[in-house]
Design a protein around this motif. Sequence first.
Motif, PDB file in Angstrom:
ATOM      1  N   LYS A  65       0.837  -1.201   0.000  1.00 34.94           N
ATOM      2  CA  LYS A  65       0.000   0.000   0.000  1.00 34.94           C
ATOM      3  C   LYS A  65       0.874   1.253   0.000  1.00 34.94           C
ATOM      4  N   GLY A  66       0.524   2.190  -0.889  1.00 41.24           N
ATOM      5  CA  GLY A  66       1.285   3.428  -0.975  1.00 41.24           C
ATOM      6  C   GLY A  66       2.469   3.351  -1.913  1.00 41.24           C
ATOM      7  N   ARG A  67       2.825   2.138  -2.356  1.00 42.19           N
ATOM      8  CA  ARG A  67       3.975   1.979  -3.259  1.00 42.19           C
ATOM      9  C   ARG A  67       3.554   1.435  -4.621  1.00 42.19           C
ATOM     10  N   PHE A  68       2.519   0.620  -4.668  1.00 46.18           N
ATOM     11  CA  PHE A  68       2.053   0.008  -5.915  1.00 46.18           C
ATOM     12  C   PHE A  68       0.736   0.643  -6.334  1.00 46.18           C
ATOM     13  N   THR A  69       0.524   0.706  -7.650  1.00 50.72           N
ATOM     14  CA  THR A  69      -0.729   1.221  -8.200  1.00 50.72           C
ATOM     15  C   THR A  69      -1.210   0.297  -9.310  1.00 50.72           C
ATOM     16  N   ILE A  70      -2.423  -0.208  -9.156  1.00 49.39           N
ATOM     17  CA  ILE A  70      -3.016  -1.074 -10.174  1.00 49.39           C
ATOM     18  C   ILE A  70      -3.925  -0.249 -11.075  1.00 49.39           C
ATOM     19  N   SER A  71      -3.960  -0.615 -12.339  1.00 46.33           N
ATOM     20  CA  SER A  71      -4.852   0.054 -13.283  1.00 46.33           C
ATOM     21  C   SER A  71      -5.192  -0.912 -14.415  1.00 46.33           C
ATOM     22  N   ARG A  72      -6.196  -0.556 -15.180  1.00 48.35           N
ATOM     23  CA  ARG A  72      -6.581  -1.395 -16.306  1.00 48.35           C
ATOM     24  C   ARG A  72      -7.067  -0.532 -17.455  1.00 48.35           C
ATOM     25  N   ASP A  73      -6.902  -1.066 -18.660  1.00 48.45           N
ATOM     26  CA  ASP A  73      -7.411  -0.430 -19.870  1.00 48.45           C
ATOM     27  C   ASP A  73      -8.352  -1.450 -20.510  1.00 48.45           C
ATOM     28  N   ASN A  74      -9.638  -1.268 -20.306  1.00 46.22           N
ATOM     29  CA  ASN A  74     -10.605  -2.255 -20.782  1.00 46.22           C
ATOM     30  C   ASN A  74     -10.665  -2.320 -22.310  1.00 46.22           C
ATOM     31  N   GLY A  75     -10.405  -1.214 -22.960  1.00 44.30           N
ATOM     32  CA  GLY A  75     -10.421  -1.213 -24.419  1.00 44.30           C
ATOM     33  C   GLY A  75      -9.331  -2.087 -25.000  1.00 44.30           C
ATOM     34  N   LYS A  76      -8.202  -2.175 -24.296  1.00 46.63           N
ATOM     35  CA  LYS A  76      -7.066  -2.976 -24.770  1.00 46.63           C
ATOM     36  C   LYS A  76      -6.977  -4.318 -24.056  1.00 46.63           C
ATOM     37  N   ARG A  77      -7.849  -4.527 -23.087  1.00 51.48           N
ATOM     38  CA  ARG A  77      -7.794  -5.736 -22.242  1.00 51.48           C
ATOM     39  C   ARG A  77      -6.409  -5.882 -21.613  1.00 51.48           C
ATOM     40  N   MET A  78      -5.979  -4.817 -20.990  1.00 51.89           N
ATOM     41  CA  MET A  78      -4.666  -4.789 -20.357  1.00 51.89           C
ATOM     42  C   MET A  78      -4.815  -4.452 -18.880  1.00 51.89           C
ATOM     43  N   LEU A  79      -4.002  -5.097 -18.067  1.00 64.02           N
ATOM     44  CA  LEU A  79      -3.915  -4.835 -16.637  1.00 64.02           C
ATOM     45  C   LEU A  79      -2.483  -4.400 -16.349  1.00 64.02           C
TER      46      LEU A  79
END
Length: 126
Positions: A65-79
């Motif tokens: 927590k505070g060091r990692f950031t998760i994100s996703r791009d649904n249009g590209k099906r990328m995490l």
Amino acid sequence: QAQVVESGGGLVQAGGSLRLSCTASESTFDGYAMGWFRQAPGKEREGVSCITSSGDTTWYADSVKGRFTISRDNGKRMLYLQMDSLKPEDTAMYYCATAVVVAGLIFPSSTFGENWGQGTQVTVSS
């Protein structure tokens, strides 16, 4: 045929950064919460982070927590997993998979090996 493919791992010094990427098939990605998991030699697999299918809610293990950031791009099906301020204890094989959150803890929603990729190795030197 792998449903997910992870990439972006490598060797980095403590304090450095890496960005992991995961590409997934439609059947694995669309409409599912996705998570990152890691396993170090001799240790149990750990849920690191999770994001809802829409991307509007995220969860993190206390250790990142505070060091990692998760994100996703649904249009590209990328995490993605942006990892900053890396520590030697972050060294592990990292995997992405569909995920669920129960009582704040992140679990995979499929059996390890079922629709899982080969993982990407992250090594942090001290």
